[in-house]
Structure formats: C-alpha cells, structure tokens
Design a protein around this motif. Structure first.
Motif, mmCIF file in Angstrom:
data_model
loop_
_atom_site.group_PDB
_atom_site.id
_atom_site.type_symbol
_atom_site.label_atom_id
_atom_site.label_comp_id
_atom_site.label_asym_id
_atom_site.label_seq_id
_atom_site.Cartn_x
_atom_site.Cartn_y
_atom_site.Cartn_z
ATOM 1 N N LEU A 166 0.952 -1.174 -0.050
ATOM 2 C CA LEU A 166 0.012 0.227 0.110
ATOM 3 C C LEU A 166 0.953 1.251 0.113
ATOM 4 C CD1 LEU A 166 -2.878 -0.993 2.603
ATOM 5 C CD2 LEU A 166 -3.046 -0.650 -0.040
ATOM 6 N N GLN A 167 1.994 1.222 0.858
ATOM 7 C CA GLN A 167 2.959 2.100 0.684
ATOM 8 C C GLN A 167 3.380 2.735 -0.528
ATOM 9 O OE1 GLN A 167 6.340 1.736 3.352
ATOM 10 N NE2 GLN A 167 6.229 3.669 4.112
ATOM 11 N N LYS A 168 3.853 1.346 -1.068
ATOM 12 C CA LYS A 168 4.438 1.787 -2.453
ATOM 13 C C LYS A 168 3.527 2.370 -3.737
ATOM 14 C CE LYS A 168 8.080 -1.512 -2.259
ATOM 15 N NZ LYS A 168 8.892 -2.996 -2.639
ATOM 16 N N LYS A 169 2.236 1.927 -3.303
ATOM 17 C CA LYS A 169 1.277 2.480 -4.259
ATOM 18 C C LYS A 169 0.700 3.828 -3.896
ATOM 19 C CE LYS A 169 -0.603 -1.902 -6.067
ATOM 20 N NZ LYS A 169 -0.286 -1.765 -6.998
ATOM 21 N N GLY A 170 1.486 4.419 -2.830
ATOM 22 C CA GLY A 170 1.026 6.009 -2.722
ATOM 23 C C GLY A 170 -0.085 6.076 -1.602
ATOM 24 N N MET A 171 -0.542 5.104 -1.150
ATOM 25 C CA MET A 171 -1.642 5.090 0.011
ATOM 26 C C MET A 171 -0.946 5.915 1.236
ATOM 27 S SD MET A 171 -4.296 2.585 0.485
ATOM 28 C CE MET A 171 -5.951 3.145 0.703
ATOM 29 N N ALA A 172 -1.610 6.967 1.710
ATOM 30 C CA ALA A 172 -1.086 7.905 2.746
ATOM 31 C C ALA A 172 -1.255 7.143 4.167
ATOM 32 C CB ALA A 172 -1.791 9.208 2.714
ATOM 33 N N GLU A 173 -2.460 6.429 4.225
ATOM 34 C CA GLU A 173 -2.769 5.989 5.651
ATOM 35 C C GLU A 173 -3.428 4.578 5.597
ATOM 36 O OE1 GLU A 173 -3.979 9.752 8.168
ATOM 37 O OE2 GLU A 173 -5.818 8.754 7.285
ATOM 38 N N PHE A 174 -3.367 3.898 6.586
ATOM 39 C CA PHE A 174 -4.374 2.830 6.692
ATOM 40 C C PHE A 174 -4.709 2.737 8.211
ATOM 41 C CE2 PHE A 174 -4.514 -1.920 8.332
ATOM 42 C CZ PHE A 174 -5.239 -2.403 7.331
ATOM 43 N N GLU A 175 -6.198 2.325 8.161
ATOM 44 C CA GLU A 175 -6.959 2.283 9.273
ATOM 45 C C GLU A 175 -7.377 1.022 9.649
ATOM 46 O OE1 GLU A 175 -9.939 5.330 9.507
ATOM 47 O OE2 GLU A 175 -8.753 6.974 8.506
ATOM 48 N N ALA A 176 -7.482 0.712 11.294
ATOM 49 C CA ALA A 176 -7.841 -0.681 11.452
ATOM 50 C C ALA A 176 -8.333 -0.490 12.947
ATOM 51 C CB ALA A 176 -6.587 -1.536 11.762
ATOM 52 N N ASP A 177 -9.586 -1.299 13.023
ATOM 53 C CA ASP A 177 -10.088 -1.318 14.403
ATOM 54 C C ASP A 177 -9.749 -2.635 15.010
ATOM 55 O OD1 ASP A 177 -11.450 1.252 14.587
ATOM 56 O OD2 ASP A 177 -12.796 0.443 13.216
ATOM 57 N N VAL A 178 -9.286 -2.615 16.317
ATOM 58 C CA VAL A 178 -8.813 -3.923 16.996
ATOM 59 C C VAL A 178 -9.332 -4.035 18.396
ATOM 60 C CG1 VAL A 178 -6.809 -5.222 17.637
ATOM 61 C CG2 VAL A 178 -6.666 -3.941 15.845
ATOM 62 N N LEU A 179 -9.876 -4.722 18.652
ATOM 63 C CA LEU A 179 -10.359 -5.200 19.928
ATOM 64 C C LEU A 179 -9.376 -5.011 21.199
ATOM 65 C CD1 LEU A 179 -12.570 -8.338 20.035
ATOM 66 C CD2 LEU A 179 -13.275 -6.073 20.128
ATOM 67 N N ALA A 180 -9.587 -4.250 22.282
ATOM 68 C CA ALA A 180 -8.486 -3.717 23.019
ATOM 69 C C ALA A 180 -7.807 -4.795 23.733
ATOM 70 C CB ALA A 180 -9.159 -2.694 24.089
ATOM 71 N N GLU A 181 -8.471 -5.919 23.686
ATOM 72 C CA GLU A 181 -7.994 -7.105 24.649
ATOM 73 C C GLU A 181 -7.150 -7.991 23.597
ATOM 74 O OE1 GLU A 181 -11.526 -10.240 23.929
ATOM 75 O OE2 GLU A 181 -11.848 -8.625 25.408
#
Length: 70
Positions: free
Chosen positions: A20-35
C-alpha cells in the motif's frame, strides 16, 4: 500450529502495508479489540507511525504510510 498461523498472518499484514505504501496510499486504518494485544503488537512492529484512539472495547489505529518502516 497456532503460532504458525499467527506468523503467516503477521507476514501478510506487513507485506500488505508495504505494498500500500509503494502504491502511494497515505494511511491505513484498523479497528482492533483492546484485549487483542497480539494484533496490536503486530501493528506496533510495523515500524510505521501509529495514532491510537480508544473507543470503549475498541482501539482505532491510523498508521501513516508516508514514512518508511524503521
């Protein structure tokens, strides 16, 4: 057996972030359970700058893909 699956998953995530970085994407978002400490550690090991925001039982992560991993 469980650790082998985890190892493959970690590799897939890290390779995907690099692509994704090489393709020029600026950010990646993820939601993860705190546990889910193991998954949070995977993102932490990426070497990318991470912004974290906790919302109840969920941790919202924004990884900056603008900088190369350390």
């Amino acid at each position: 057996e469980h650790q082998g699956v985890v190892r493959v998953l970690v590799r897939v995530i890290l390779v995907s972030l690099a692509m994704l970085q090489k393709k020029g994407m600026a950010e990646f978002e993820a939601d993860v359970l705190a546990e889910n400490k193991a998954m949070l550690a995977v993102f932490a090991r990426s070497g990318l700058p991470i912004e974290k925001r906790r919302d109840g039982e969920t941790v919202h992560l924004t990884l900056s893909l603008r900088e190369a991993p350390a």
